[in-house]
Design a protein around this motif. Structure first.
Motif, PDB file in Angstrom:
ATOM      1  N   MET A   1      10.425  76.683  76.511  1.00 58.07           N
ATOM      2  CA  MET A   1      10.179  75.321  76.084  1.00 58.07           C
ATOM      3  C   MET A   1      11.200  75.368  77.424  1.00 58.07           C
ATOM      4  SD  MET A   1      10.939  71.902  74.384  1.00 58.07           S
ATOM      5  CE  MET A   1      12.127  72.679  73.475  1.00 58.07           C
ATOM      6  N   SER A   2      11.171  74.259  78.933  1.00 62.25           N
ATOM      7  CA  SER A   2      11.360  74.096  79.665  1.00 62.25           C
ATOM      8  C   SER A   2      11.361  72.603  80.285  1.00 62.25           C
ATOM      9  CB  SER A   2      12.111  75.179  81.605  1.00 62.25           C
ATOM     10  OG  SER A   2      10.719  75.617  81.738  1.00 62.25           O
ATOM     11  N   ILE A   3      12.208  72.867  81.793  1.00 62.31           N
ATOM     12  CA  ILE A   3      12.175  71.024  82.371  1.00 62.31           C
ATOM     13  C   ILE A   3      12.466  71.704  83.837  1.00 62.31           C
ATOM     14  CG2 ILE A   3      12.980  68.973  83.013  1.00 62.31           C
ATOM     15  CD1 ILE A   3      13.360  68.393  79.364  1.00 62.31           C
ATOM     16  N   LYS A   5      12.993  68.873  87.112  1.00 61.11           N
ATOM     17  CA  LYS A   5      13.236  67.756  87.815  1.00 61.11           C
ATOM     18  C   LYS A   5      13.251  68.388  89.375  1.00 61.11           C
ATOM     19  CE  LYS A   5      16.384  66.517  84.751  1.00 61.11           C
ATOM     20  NZ  LYS A   5      17.617  65.979  84.277  1.00 61.11           N
ATOM     21  N   GLU A  22       9.942  64.772  86.233  1.00 66.39           N
ATOM     22  CA  GLU A  22      10.866  65.453  85.562  1.00 66.39           C
ATOM     23  C   GLU A  22       9.436  66.196  84.698  1.00 66.39           C
ATOM     24  OE1 GLU A  22      14.183  63.906  83.123  1.00 66.39           O
ATOM     25  OE2 GLU A  22      12.823  63.281  82.555  1.00 66.39           O
ATOM     26  N   HIS A  24       7.479  69.243  81.215  1.00 65.12           N
ATOM     27  CA  HIS A  24       7.720  69.217  80.585  1.00 65.12           C
ATOM     28  C   HIS A  24       7.226  69.704  79.830  1.00 65.12           C
ATOM     29  CE1 HIS A  24       8.200  69.583  76.280  1.00 65.12           C
ATOM     30  NE2 HIS A  24       9.567  69.958  76.606  1.00 65.12           N
ATOM     31  N   THR A  26       5.574  73.110  76.655  1.00 68.14           N
ATOM     32  CA  THR A  26       5.514  73.125  75.585  1.00 68.14           C
ATOM     33  C   THR A  26       3.749  73.927  75.136  1.00 68.14           C
ATOM     34  OG1 THR A  26       6.358  72.847  73.938  1.00 68.14           O
ATOM     35  CG2 THR A  26       5.165  70.752  74.728  1.00 68.14           C
ATOM     36  N   THR A  66       4.047  67.502  79.739  1.00 64.86           N
ATOM     37  CA  THR A  66       4.285  65.763  79.925  1.00 64.86           C
ATOM     38  C   THR A  66       5.572  65.443  81.226  1.00 64.86           C
ATOM     39  OG1 THR A  66       5.231  65.900  77.807  1.00 64.86           O
ATOM     40  CG2 THR A  66       5.725  64.086  79.026  1.00 64.86           C
ATOM     41  N   VAL A  92       8.489  74.555  86.639  1.00 66.99           N
ATOM     42  CA  VAL A  92       8.795  74.801  85.650  1.00 66.99           C
ATOM     43  C   VAL A  92       8.001  75.460  84.884  1.00 66.99           C
ATOM     44  CG1 VAL A  92       6.740  73.358  84.712  1.00 66.99           C
ATOM     45  CG2 VAL A  92       8.801  73.064  83.144  1.00 66.99           C
TER      46      VAL A  92
END
Length: 503
Positions: A1-3, A5, A22, A24, A26, A66, A92
């Motif tokens: 899991m990472s984000i 920006k 952003e 995200h 998962t 997301t 991402v």
């Protein structure tokens, strides 16, 4: 899991506030959720971005994705965030070649992205790139925008911006494979302010030309009253050509407004004062601005230029009354449930009207009703009212040389410079307290003014307008103080107060 920006810019009024995109990802059922007060065009970017990523040869993650557009309370509209969303997804999911995930995420801090994506990955132009480019420069980041917006942004100095035609080109640049084209600020060709009509083309009308020069010098609003064919429209169209040259900051602010409008900004007209002439059937929204996503109206598109309203009494009275606030404050605030936008509207109003409807006697009841469409408070905000007679036929046979726009502009510019040195603003913008300091009268002229005000039953606002015009006449004629001749001429430009009683 990472984000991831990624930075982009929204459009609110003429400002371009920062938006952080952003992404995200998962595990879970494949889905893409977009949050952050996004309107329809922004929500539809999910499908455009998916198609653009796949068409460009990248993978769209079969996971739960997301996308958040922060700040969440700032309304987001248009497709301007497509490119930023696509880059965030690719970053991402580790699809920027030659970069590990952490390095790719760190690199993105130095960039801002703007552009609408086509389904094949092409990058389409957007409105408002000029404001975004200025904001990105001030934030010391590099702006990546559509190639079609490059010319528009090239008028800004000290900018670091890159243009791209396709999503793959942006990814190749971020991967260090092939650099994008950099925008080089270009020197613009000198522009003739009178390119759309010279004052020397107007035959006769010496008093009207004198009034035009006074209005241009002091930035006064002007109402021309005369029969059809007297030259009212022709005179108004020459007004931009005798105004002082725009400063760089004025030119940029005017260009920013044009950039966010439906007509867009033309770089070749950078530094040329605008001349807007809406038809009398124009709605309040068209003239003032508005809409569900507030856009600038004619008064803002005329910022630092001229707004010409021909056949003034034919405009809807409610539309004209809406002009009172911007005429006084030089700006217009448009409030909606979701947001509030403020647009600058420091325009110079030139209006024209006939003494009465065509074919109707001037003293008839119908003529009085025609003139009564204009309210007293609106007329109080128009500094100068001038009757224009029909031009005698002999004037058209005259071979005498008429004064050119360049000659008048030189005198106007010199007078404006005197005002700026004395009070840092044109005379029309003086407050009541400032006016008392620069337009002080001796006892004789003060008595003369008071008697005239009582005789004409003028308001306090009209009195101040007379003093402002008198101060401009003195500046234009090189006089240090207002004398009786200046006051008399200024009062002569209140024809509507003297000829008609309008409520």
């Amino acid at each position: 899991m990472s984000i991831a920006k990624v930075y982009s810019r929204a459009q609110v009024g003429i400002d371009a506030p920062l938006v952080t995109v952003e992404a995200h990802v998962t595990n879970g059922l494949p889905a893409i959720t977009l949050v952050g007060l996004a309107e329809t065009a922004v929500r539809e970017s999910r499908d455009r971005v998916r198609a653009a990523i796949l068409s460009s040869g990248f993978e769209f993650p079969p996971k739960r994705l997301t996308i958040n557009l922060a700040p969440a309370d700032l309304p987001k509209e248009s497709a301007r965030f497509d490119l930023a969303i696509a880059i965030a997804i690719l970053a991402v999911t580790g699809q920027i070649p030659g970069k590990d995930a952490e390095a790719a995420l760190q690199q993105l801090k130095h960039y801002e992205f703007l552009g609408e994506l086509s389904l094949d990955g092409g990058i389409r132009p957007i409105n408002g790139s000029l404001s975004a480019a200025i904001a990105t420069r001030d934030a010391r980041r590099i702006l990546v925008l559509p190639k079609a917006c490059g010319d528009e942004v090239s008028v800004i100095k000290d900018i670091h911006a890159l243009t791209a035609h396709h999503l793959t080109a942006v990814v190749a640049h971020l991967a260090g494979q092939k650099n994008l084209d950099e925008i080089v600020p270009r020197p613009l060709e000198p522009i003739d302010p009178a390119m759309e009509g010279d004052l020397s083309e107007v035959r006769g009308q010496p008093r009207a030309k004198r009034a035009l020069a006074i209005a241009a010098a002091g930035q006064h609003n002007l109402l021309l009253i005369g029969p059809p064919g007297a030259g009212k429209s022709m005179l108004a169209q020459r007004m931009p050509g005798i105004l002082p040259p725009m400063t760089e900051s004025e030119a940029i602010e005017s260009a920013r407004i044009a950039s966010i409008s439906s007509q867009g900004f033309t770089p070749e007209r950078f530094g040329l004062r605008s001349f807007r002439s809406p038809h009398h059937s124009a709605s309040s929204v068209a003239l003032i601005g508005g809409g569900s996503n507030p856009k600038p109206g004619e008064i803002s598109l005329a910022h630092f230029g001229v707004l010409f309203l021909d056949e003034l009494p034919e405009f809807d009275r409610k539309v004209l009354e809406a002009l009172r606030e911007p005429l006084e404050n030089g700006k217009i605030t448009i409030s909606r449930a979701a947001q509030q936008a403020e647009f600058p509207a420091q325009f110079q109003l030139i209006a024209a009207m006939n003494p009465s409807p065509q074919g109707v006697e001037i003293d008839s009841i119908a003529a009085q009703r025609y003139r009564a469409k204009l309210s007293g408070p609106l007329l109080d905000r128009i500094d100068m009212h001038l009757e224009i007679p029909r031009v005698p036929a002999t004037e058209f046979n005259s071979v005498a040389a008429e004064e050119t726009s360049a000659e008048v502009r030189a005198r106007v510019t010199e007078a404006r410079a005197v005002m700026l040195r004395r009070q840092s603003k044109p005379n029309a913008q003086l407050s009541s307290s400032e006016l008392g300091n620069v337009a002080e009268l001796d006892p004789k002229n003060q008595l003369f003014l008071n008697q005239a005000i009582e005789k004409l039953k003028l308001s306090g606002r009209a009195r101040n307008r007379i003093l402002k015009v008198a101060r401009t006449i003195a500046d234009l004629d090189g006089k240090p103080q207002i004398d009786t001749a200046c006051l008399s001429e200024a009062m002569g430009y209140r024809n509507l107060d003297r000829l008609f009683r309008i409520g």
